[in-house]
Enzyme design. Structure first.
Site, PDB file in Angstrom:
ATOM      1  N   ASP A  99       0.536  -6.298  -8.576  1.00 16.26           N
ATOM      2  CA  ASP A  99       0.913  -5.066  -7.880  1.00 16.26           C
ATOM      3  C   ASP A  99      -0.368  -4.244  -7.754  1.00 16.26           C
ATOM      4  O   ASP A  99      -0.772  -3.569  -8.701  1.00 16.26           O
ATOM      5  CB  ASP A  99       1.978  -4.305  -8.671  1.00 16.26           C
TER       6      ASP A  99
ATOM      7  N   GLU B 102       1.868  -7.999  -3.621  1.00 15.84           N
ATOM      8  CA  GLU B 102       2.630  -7.137  -2.722  1.00 15.84           C
ATOM      9  C   GLU B 102       1.816  -6.792  -1.485  1.00 15.84           C
ATOM     10  O   GLU B 102       0.619  -6.503  -1.579  1.00 15.84           O
ATOM     11  CB  GLU B 102       3.036  -5.854  -3.452  1.00 15.84           C
TER      12      GLU B 102
ATOM     13  N   ASP C 285       4.139  -0.137 -12.765  1.00 14.47           N
ATOM     14  CA  ASP C 285       3.209  -1.090 -12.143  1.00 14.47           C
ATOM     15  C   ASP C 285       3.355  -2.475 -12.774  1.00 14.47           C
ATOM     16  O   ASP C 285       3.333  -3.491 -12.081  1.00 14.47           O
ATOM     17  CB  ASP C 285       1.764  -0.603 -12.305  1.00 14.47           C
TER      18      ASP C 285
END
Length: 159
Positions: free
Chosen positions: A8, A68, A140
């Site tokens: 992430d 992502e 996160d």
């Protein structure tokens, strides 16, 4: 066995996770957050992310990466800066010849909760069901685990 590193990306907090996949079985291995010092120059923060992701690849030897996709923010400058942090992480993985798979935030949410607009709490609760040994301490870290799980689940569908 497949070992997936989920990332992430972020300039201040880059979440990461490692999961193992054998058939349809998924096992939590490790996770954490990379925290580049905010007082160092931007280029050094990118190098910090690159170096830490490289170290994770050396330590855990993943054979696939999921990350992502960044959505476009209202602030174009923020999107551009975040994209550079993402590129640092992708490059660290790519130079190790690890294939990178990219997932949009809504696809990640839908893959885990069946709702494309699930909130962080819903994601966390689903992670506890799917990987009860995972105990993420930050959003996160939780997101990175969700990204890795999404890839594991999408791989099952595609194979």
């Amino acid at each position: 066995m497949k070992r997936i590193i989920g990332i992430d990306p972020g300039l201040l907090h880059t979440g990461w996770s490692i999961i193992d996949v054998v058939g349809s079985q998924q096992k939590y291995v490790a996770s954490g957050v990379i925290l580049p010092p905010t007082k160092i120059p931007f280029s050094e923060r990118l190098a910090f992310i690159f170096n830490h992701v490289s170290e994770l690849c050396e330590k855990f030897a993943p054979n696939e990466c999921s990350i992502e996709v960044i959505f476009v923010n209202k602030n174009a400058k923020t999107t551009l800066l975040l994209g550079q942090a993402r590129a640092a992480a992708i490059t660290a993985v790519a130079v190790k010849n690890i294939p990178v798979y990219e997932y949009e935030p809504n696809k990640i949410k839908k893959a885990l909760t069946s709702a494309g607009h699930a909130d962080k709490d819903q994601i966390y609760k689903m992670l506890q069901i799917l990987l009860p040994t995972a105990k993420p301490k930050t959003p996160d870290e939780s997101d990175a685990i969700a990204i890795a799980l999404t890839h594991a689940n999408m791989s099952l569908v595609l194979n």
